[in-house]
Design an enzyme around this catalytic site. Structure first.
Site, short mmCIF file in Angstrom:
data_model
loop_
_atom_site.label_atom_id
_atom_site.label_comp_id
_atom_site.label_asym_id
_atom_site.label_seq_id
_atom_site.Cartn_x
_atom_site.Cartn_y
_atom_site.Cartn_z
N TYR A 87 -3.54 -6.18 15.56
CA TYR A 87 -2.96 -5.24 14.83
C TYR A 87 -3.59 -3.49 15.26
O TYR A 87 -3.95 -2.91 15.74
CB TYR A 87 -4.51 -5.04 13.57
CG TYR A 87 -4.79 -5.91 12.32
CD1 TYR A 87 -5.35 -5.78 11.31
CD2 TYR A 87 -4.52 -6.99 13.00
CE1 TYR A 87 -5.23 -6.74 10.62
CE2 TYR A 87 -4.67 -8.03 12.38
CZ TYR A 87 -4.93 -8.13 10.95
OH TYR A 87 -4.97 -9.40 9.77
N PHE A 88 -1.77 -3.12 14.21
CA PHE A 88 -1.12 -2.27 14.92
C PHE A 88 -1.65 -1.31 13.74
O PHE A 88 -1.10 0.16 14.05
CB PHE A 88 0.20 -2.29 15.23
CG PHE A 88 0.75 -2.58 16.58
CD1 PHE A 88 -0.20 -3.61 16.98
CD2 PHE A 88 1.70 -3.14 16.35
CE1 PHE A 88 0.07 -4.19 18.45
CE2 PHE A 88 2.40 -3.52 17.84
CZ PHE A 88 1.70 -4.15 18.64
N ASP A 89 -2.41 -1.49 13.50
CA ASP A 89 -3.05 0.02 12.15
C ASP A 89 -4.44 0.45 12.75
O ASP A 89 -4.95 1.98 12.33
CB ASP A 89 -3.46 -0.72 9.99
CG ASP A 89 -4.10 -1.49 10.79
OD1 ASP A 89 -4.25 -2.52 11.57
OD2 ASP A 89 -5.16 -2.12 9.34
N HIS A 108 -5.83 -10.54 -3.95
CA HIS A 108 -4.90 -9.43 -4.35
C HIS A 108 -3.77 -9.58 -5.52
O HIS A 108 -2.74 -9.45 -4.43
CB HIS A 108 -4.54 -9.53 -2.61
CG HIS A 108 -5.52 -8.91 -1.09
ND1 HIS A 108 -5.70 -8.16 -1.26
CD2 HIS A 108 -6.30 -9.95 -0.35
CE1 HIS A 108 -6.46 -7.62 -0.56
NE2 HIS A 108 -6.51 -8.75 -0.32
N ASP A 120 -5.91 -15.14 1.52
CA ASP A 120 -7.01 -13.68 2.72
C ASP A 120 -7.75 -13.08 1.39
O ASP A 120 -7.78 -13.41 0.39
CB ASP A 120 -6.48 -13.75 3.55
CG ASP A 120 -6.05 -12.27 2.99
OD1 ASP A 120 -5.19 -12.80 2.60
OD2 ASP A 120 -5.95 -11.16 2.96
N GLU A 121 -9.47 -13.08 1.45
CA GLU A 121 -10.08 -12.00 1.25
C GLU A 121 -9.84 -11.82 -0.39
O GLU A 121 -9.95 -11.33 -1.45
CB GLU A 121 -9.45 -10.99 1.49
CG GLU A 121 -9.73 -11.09 3.00
CD GLU A 121 -8.86 -8.80 3.01
OE1 GLU A 121 -9.65 -8.70 4.01
OE2 GLU A 121 -8.36 -8.28 1.95
N GLU A 148 -2.37 1.68 4.99
CA GLU A 148 -2.64 2.00 3.71
C GLU A 148 -2.79 3.15 4.34
O GLU A 148 -2.95 4.38 3.42
CB GLU A 148 -4.68 1.58 3.93
CG GLU A 148 -4.89 0.09 3.08
CD GLU A 148 -4.53 -0.75 4.02
OE1 GLU A 148 -5.49 -2.42 3.70
OE2 GLU A 148 -4.35 -1.21 4.81
N ARG A 179 0.91 -1.41 0.47
CA ARG A 179 0.25 0.69 0.09
C ARG A 179 0.73 1.38 0.25
O ARG A 179 0.86 2.13 -0.35
CB ARG A 179 -0.88 -0.02 1.14
CG ARG A 179 -2.21 -1.25 0.98
CD ARG A 179 -1.97 -2.08 0.30
NE ARG A 179 -3.14 -2.97 0.60
CZ ARG A 179 -3.24 -3.89 1.20
NH1 ARG A 179 -2.54 -4.29 1.64
NH2 ARG A 179 -4.78 -4.76 0.72
N ASP A 235 0.98 -7.41 -3.20
CA ASP A 235 -0.49 -6.51 -3.16
C ASP A 235 -1.35 -6.05 -4.56
O ASP A 235 -0.71 -6.05 -5.20
CB ASP A 235 -0.94 -6.26 -1.57
CG ASP A 235 -2.66 -6.35 -0.96
OD1 ASP A 235 -3.45 -6.80 -1.75
OD2 ASP A 235 -1.93 -7.45 -0.14
#
Length: 761
Positions: free
Chosen positions: A415-417, A261, A323-324, A467, A161, A190
């Site tokens: 999750y450190f975002d 991704h 994932d996703e 992001e 990102r 990604d």
């Protein structure tokens, strides 16, 4: 004082430990502090069994912190020595990461059965040294016997990102080393950028490493710039970084995303998609429909890529994402449907499992193992795969019970975002609310696992998705000081009941971060708040890392000053009000001002029962979060919202007596980029006895959308003691939408009864 060979954990038990706390993170497993000290000066010699990297590293770091340039020798008669000693691990209790550190008035000795243990002992020594230039330094007499609990102590970094320089990646590795972490999960590919040079497929970086713009602001705003953006690491860069990490006893686990991704790769090589393209490298965040098509040509392409990756990274595990990955294209792709029929697969879920298992066989043929996000469980897990459990701990529990190794990294704690302080005072983040204290409370081993199953939990890691981290300073801000809490959790010495002592050690670390010009969050100093509900109604409790007695607050909306009311006990909130608070010392404000508006109504502080518990990632305050008088911020939805993943909200409020109800308010959220969707409908039911409920109002999805999720529902003078609110989850996300095929998130805010709002239905 033990001076010879090995100071084992068994021997350490008999030392009778002092209650004095060492200023170390992670805190050692066992230690003793004695009177006296060792004097470190320019006359001190580093004596080592061999002229290893560890010895030179210690020499350089001491010089960086103190200015002292110590000599290194394999033999020395110097009166002041730091001894680095490797002992035979077969004749001692040392494992490769265990070490002892003994300080006497005569010498300082670090011992281990392996260089990694020596390196961790060196990190402990370095933390004992102040970051200042003097002629000599007094190091207290201590004995430490130390080893980690978990074998996977990791941090992740997404460079797709936003891209970060080779120099910053090395700095990031240094941060991990400082806190005795041993795994760097490097997210290299990604939709928004392919960051690793692949010699056989040069267009991956010629095209896939660059995008023609980036999202600005939050995803919900859908705004973009048109600046060309990108970058990648050459194979020489990667070799240099891998060697750098290896010296510091850190394993780099590369991630090459598949089958989803993958838009950046498909922009370069569209023939490996289901439709043939054309595609562009993604400018926005989120999940995209176009993924790798599981045809033979695609597998050859990916195997070629992985062959080069394996040659660059010596790690046991190769991360393959998983994932996703939407199945939208697969459902209508002739190649995919033929693959399903030819292999006797049930559906597209099993096709993903086929995809992962085929990749696993190839990676295994190279002498490596795969690890993937927990979606790789869907349709059947590949035989030797390890799982990263990110959507909570449930998938990790399932994998461990099936005898698969697991790395726990749930969004609830890792999750450190996410925001780490009051979201109103924090720089823009994706959402969530993961404080330092919450990270410190994490236990990677779920209580649902027995002793044998627990052996499959390798450890955990902090995830840093970028992001909203546009530069290196923002990355630093988001990881510090939470990396410290996670390091102590993974070392196995975290004690959530003694969080205040850990907090003191964190604050001691800030001086060095300042000297090193590291950007870190100071939210630890923020006045924090908690709403208490119970017999006394709603109360507002305040805390400060400085000293709670220094908090001053107001209840009239004015800014606090040194003469404002001093905080001593939880503040009763009998009516709607506006509280502001800050910490003051000697008349000077030391913290940012926190602001909280309360909307008190008939439901505030009342008993509430949920038929379905919220997901652990978004459960702060539990059911009471819906009746605590606080309204969540729809743009910073981390703190005051409850999240339900694939489940309905069914909330029953007991008003304790029959009340006349004229209005019910509730907030629901939509953020499709994060798979958060409005409920299909809302239903209000009332009851006099809590048994028989009557539906009195139903709100459609169209009405919810029209109100932008902030609903105030008029009731025609209904008398009731119990009010039930049902919000029907959107269910499986439909094709063509973000997260297609996955369960939708339902986010719910305060349920107010008889709160005025001009928007009625």
């Amino acid at each position: 004082m033990i001076k010879n060979l090995v100071f084992t954990l068994v021997l350490a038990i008999s030392l009778g430990f002092s209650q004095t706390q060492l200023p170390l993170i992670p805190q050692p497993k066992l230690y003793k502090i004695d009177g006296g000290f060792f004097l470190l000066s320019s006359e001190t010699v580093i004596q080592t069994d061999e002229l290893s990297f560890e010895a030179y590293y210690l020499q350089e770091e001491i010089k960086r912190k103190t200015g002292l340039d110590l000599k290194i020798a394999t033999t020395s008669q110097a009166k002041s020595q730091i001894n680095l000693s490797l002992v035979d691990p077969h004749t001692t209790a040392f494992n490769k990461e265990q070490y002892s550190l003994s300080v006497t008035t005569e010498f300082l000795q670090i011992q281990s059965g392996a260089k990694s243990g020596l390196f961790y002992g060196i990190q402990s020594l370095l933390q004992l040294l102040p970051y200042e230039s003097k002629s000599d330094y007094k190091i207290p007499m201590i004995d430490i016997a130390d080893r980690p609990k978990f074998s996977w102590r990791g941090m992740h970094l997404d460079v797709s990102r936003h891209f970060f320089s080779k120099e910053f990646i090395k700095k990031y590795i240094d941060y991990l080393a400082q806190y005795k972490m041993n795994t760097f999960h490097w997210h290299l590919t990604d939709d928004q950028g392919w960051r690793i040079e692949i010699k056989k497929y040069p267009k991956l970086t010629q095209i896939g490493a660059w995008r023609d713009g980036s999202m600005i602001g939050h995803y919900t705003e859908q705004q973009f710039d048109n600046q060309r953006y990108g970058g990648f690491y050459t194979q020489e860069d990667i070799k240099e970084i891998v060697a750098y990490a290896n010296q510091r006893h850190i394993t780099i686990v590369p991630e090459i995303e598949m089958p989803g991704h993958s838009l950046a790769a498909l922009a370069a090589y569209p023939e490996f998609s289901c439709t043939g393209g054309p595609f562009q490298v993604a400018k926005g965040w989120g999940v995209f429909e176009d993924v790798f098509c599981p045809k033979d040509e695609t597998f050859s392409f990916l195997e070629d890529i992985l062959s080069e990756v394996v040659d660059l990274f010596p790690s046991e595990y190769i991360h393959i994402g998983g994932d996703e990955s939407p199945r939208t294209r697969w459902k209508v792709c002739p190649n995919c449907q033929n693959r399903i029929r030819e292999n006797g697969l049930k559906d597209e879920h099993e096709l993903q499992s086929y995809f992962i298992q085929r990749i696993e066989k190839f990676v295994n043929s190279k002498g490596r193992k795969i690890i993937g996000w927990d979606e790789i469980l869907e349709g059947g897990l590949a035989p030797n795969a390890a799982v990263m459990s990110w959507r909570g701990t449930e998938c990790g529990i399932t994998a461990a019970k099936e005898n698969h190794f697991v790395v726990m990294t749930p969004g609830s704690h890792c999750y450190f975002d996410h925001y780490q302080g009051e979201p109103k005072n924090e720089p823009l983040a994706i959402g969530g609310y993961t404080t330092l204290e919450k990270v410190y409370s994490f236990n990677p081993i779920p209580t649902l696992l027995n002793q044998e199953e627990s052996k499959y939990i390798l450890g955990a890691q902090g995830n840093v998705w970028t992001e909203y981290m546009e530069d290196e300073k923002k990355v630093e801000y988001m990881i510090f000081p939470r990396i410290m809490a996670l390091s102590e959790v993974l070392w196995g010495t975290a004690n959530p009941t003694a969080y205040a002592k850990f907090q003191d050690r964190v604050i001691q670390q800030f001086n060095e971060l300042d000297k090193r010009n590291v950007n870190y969050s100071k939210s630890i100093f923020e006045v924090t708040s908690e709403v208490i509900t119970g017999d006394k109604g709603i109360q507002f409790q305040l805390k400060s890392a400085y000293n709670t007695t220094g908090i001053r607050y107001t209840v009239d909306g004015s800014n606090p000053n040194p003469n404002s009311t001093a905080y001593s006990n939880p503040i009763p909130i009998p009516k709607s009000t506006f509280i502001k608070a800050a910490y003051f010392e000697s008349g000077i404000q030391k913290s940012t001002t926190i602001t909280q508006e309360f909307f008190i109504n008939k439901s505030s502080g009342k008993s509430i029962v949920l038929a379905n518990p919220p997901h652990e990632n978004y459960s702060l305050g539990g059911a009471n979060a819906l009746v605590n008088g606080l309204k969540g911020n729809p743009t910073k939805y981390g703190r005051d919202w409850l999240g339900f993943w694939g489940k309905d909200l069914v909330a029953t409020i007991d008003l304790t007596a029959k009340e006349r109800i004229t209005n019910i308010s509730i907030g629901v959220l939509s953020n499709e980029g994060s798979w958060i969707y409005y409920p299909k409908q809302l239903e209000i039911l009332t009851s006099l006895d809590g048994v028989k409920f009557k539906s009195i109002k139903t709100i459609s999805l169209d009405e919810i959308v029209k109100a932008k999720g902030q609903l105030s529902i008029r009731i025609k003078n209904k008398k009731a003691r119990y009010v039930k609110v049902i919000a029907q989850n959107n269910g499986k996300i439909e094709d063509g939408k973000q997260g297609a095929g996955s369960d939708a998130w339902l986010f719910v805010d305060e349920i107010g009864i008889d709160v005025y709002n001009p928007r009625f239905f």
